[in-house]
Design an enzyme around this catalytic site. Sequence first.
Site, PDB file in Angstrom:
ATOM      1  N   HIS A   1      -1.250   0.451  -4.587  1.00  0.00           N
ATOM      2  CA  HIS A   1      -0.075   1.283  -4.351  1.00  0.00           C
ATOM      3  C   HIS A   1       0.907   0.742  -4.073  1.00  0.00           C
ATOM      4  O   HIS A   1       2.334   0.460  -4.683  1.00  0.00           O
ATOM      5  CB  HIS A   1       0.073   1.763  -2.640  1.00  0.00           C
ATOM      6  CG  HIS A   1       0.593   2.766  -2.400  1.00  0.00           C
ATOM      7  ND1 HIS A   1       0.743   4.457  -2.200  1.00  0.00           N
ATOM      8  CD2 HIS A   1       1.743   2.829  -1.784  1.00  0.00           C
ATOM      9  CE1 HIS A   1       1.825   4.908  -2.017  1.00  0.00           C
ATOM     10  NE2 HIS A   1       2.208   3.990  -1.963  1.00  0.00           N
ATOM     11  N   GLU A   2       1.028  -0.723  -3.339  1.00  0.00           N
ATOM     12  CA  GLU A   2       2.594  -1.161  -2.867  1.00  0.00           C
ATOM     13  C   GLU A   2       2.870  -2.473  -4.572  1.00  0.00           C
ATOM     14  O   GLU A   2       3.953  -2.278  -4.088  1.00  0.00           O
ATOM     15  CB  GLU A   2       2.764  -1.985  -2.075  1.00  0.00           C
ATOM     16  CG  GLU A   2       2.621  -1.533  -0.518  1.00  0.00           C
ATOM     17  CD  GLU A   2       3.245  -0.754  -0.030  1.00  0.00           C
ATOM     18  OE1 GLU A   2       4.468  -0.362  -0.253  1.00  0.00           O
ATOM     19  OE2 GLU A   2       3.065   0.700   0.877  1.00  0.00           O
TER      20      GLU A   2
ATOM     21  N   HIS B   1       4.839   0.163  -6.087  1.00  0.00           N
ATOM     22  CA  HIS B   1       6.214   0.088  -5.890  1.00  0.00           C
ATOM     23  C   HIS B   1       6.513  -1.011  -6.814  1.00  0.00           C
ATOM     24  O   HIS B   1       7.903  -0.851  -7.415  1.00  0.00           O
ATOM     25  CB  HIS B   1       6.631   0.585  -4.708  1.00  0.00           C
ATOM     26  CG  HIS B   1       5.919   1.400  -4.178  1.00  0.00           C
ATOM     27  ND1 HIS B   1       7.195   2.782  -4.811  1.00  0.00           N
ATOM     28  CD2 HIS B   1       5.463   1.645  -2.979  1.00  0.00           C
ATOM     29  CE1 HIS B   1       6.173   3.857  -4.465  1.00  0.00           C
ATOM     30  NE2 HIS B   1       5.767   3.262  -2.971  1.00  0.00           N
TER      31      HIS B   1
END
Length: 625
Positions: A415-416, A419
């Site tokens: 997920h990160e 980003h």
Amino acid sequence: MKVKKQIISVILATSIATFPLLSFADQVNYTNRSDIPKEYTWSTEDIYLTDNAWEEDFKKLEESISRTESYKGKLKQEKYILEVLNLKEEMFRLEQKLYVYASLKRDEDNSNEKYSAMADRAEGINTKVTEAFSFVEPEILSLSEKKLKSFTEKEEFKDYDVYLNKLLRTKQHSLSQEGERILALASDIGAMPETIYSKYDDLDRKADDITLDDDKTIKVTYATYSKLLDNPNRDVRKKAFESMFKSYEKNINTIAATLSAEVKTNIFFAKSRNYNSALEGSLDSDNIKPEVYNNIVEAVNDNLEPLHRYVSLRKKILGIEDKVRYYDMYVPMVKQAGNEYIDYEKAKNMVKEALYPLGDNYIKDLDKAFQERWVDVYENENKSSGAYSWGTYDTHPYVLLNYNGTLDSVSTLAHELGHAMNSYYSNKTQPYSKSEYPIFTAEVASTTNEALMLDYLIKNAKTKEEKMYLINSYLEQIRGSIYTQIMYAEFEKIIHEASENGEALTSEFFNKTWGNLMTKYYGEDFQVDDLSKVWWARIPHFYYNFYVYKYGTGLSSGIILSENMINNEEGARDAYLEFLASGGNDYPVEMLKKAGVDMTTTEPVEKALQKFDELLTELENLMNE
């Protein structure tokens, strides 16, 4: 375009099956940050090699503030508009660099007063810089619409065309020079509710230790809490839940006052700019109407039956005789898989395996992130909780983790990094003025990664039990990012409207509102007990001004985009990678349309919840085999 065969071979050679299974007895734990190997800490020295270098730039920025004075009253001339916009970019880029460095160092150890003070100073100088440029937009907006539009068509203003068009669109919400100056001064005060909450959550709040069946005492931290909720022993889960939630309940009135202050702050800034509501004011920066927000909440409310069915299935599979409680909602329903400790090195390879549909270059850039220490991996005492990706235009992105070896923490890594790659590609491709992607699209890159990972793992499951476990994980992802986050969004909407209508925001009001929402969302087989009603007090995102609904729109978009790429739809990958590199070069809804998702309709959310329903049916069928 397909991924080159040799790249796939390299990735698949590190298949999950080649790694030994580890128990949580093998878990890596650190109390002192100094004990963590350097390769598992982030490279803040890439921003500033020393604190003295930071101080030099801070002084440089302070001395630059006076340069803005020479432009006041001159912005009717094209030359000076371009000069002041360039100066503004230069100073804010420097301010962001200062703030990010100090904040990253603070987040390593929140008890370190030196870096807390530096972060506070960086916030303070941000207010001064913002105030110093507060005359710019009022002066620009005093020009005729025709003249402003003419700037957007000139080559020398090409980096600022999006900015100028946005000024034109929001002209009615801009204030006089004095009004903008006052709001700039108030921005520091407006940040205080979040600051107070963060200080309590990270430093002053203490959860009681709990005792396990083997008489072992364990400290309940954010990292250990998520693992304890995975425990098959319901009594252990209950103890962990009570320890964590009581740590908020102890000061519930203070937290309620802090959240109330945040709501009133949002209303103040919205009303100051002549918006009809805080919601309208928050959405307008992305050119999104409140109807879009309301439609998403309505779409989820119209599709709650699969979630009720999921809760009922949990009750059946877990053998719960009474009703499902909050602490029963996170333990895997399939106990035969997913309980081993996942070493971080294995986690990195799992992420690369799952994301190979994004292509060779994306995988190479993930390796770059690992090799150049973009990621701060392990929890240590007083480190900030949770996870995030952050950085500046002039540095590579940084990722904070509190990695604990669960599948959830592997998913958080993916997920990160989503980003981080979004920022990395945007910063490489766009000028500074267009590099920052809007919050509305911020969660798309991250949730697309998670959807790709879960789809890959499910398809490559080696046993029925493993497949069921992973389907459960995907269901949890949709439940957490769509059902739960939209429940949060509905809560935000209710409490802001209540305050706008003159109702007092007390802990009793928050608890009652939260309890009613839990009853509606989770159905008849779920028990809403009094302690679970303080759940709202644990959510830091309520201090981000209507942020949480974007997790729902993000995953809905991510599911559609990931399936387009998995199905090798023509042009899907290229369109998605172009989206990642778009930064803020258009309004977010338009960027998503180009990538293949239309968020002006409820179709993406409905399709995502249809995916939830299909996965749930598949899980039910597997369990009945």
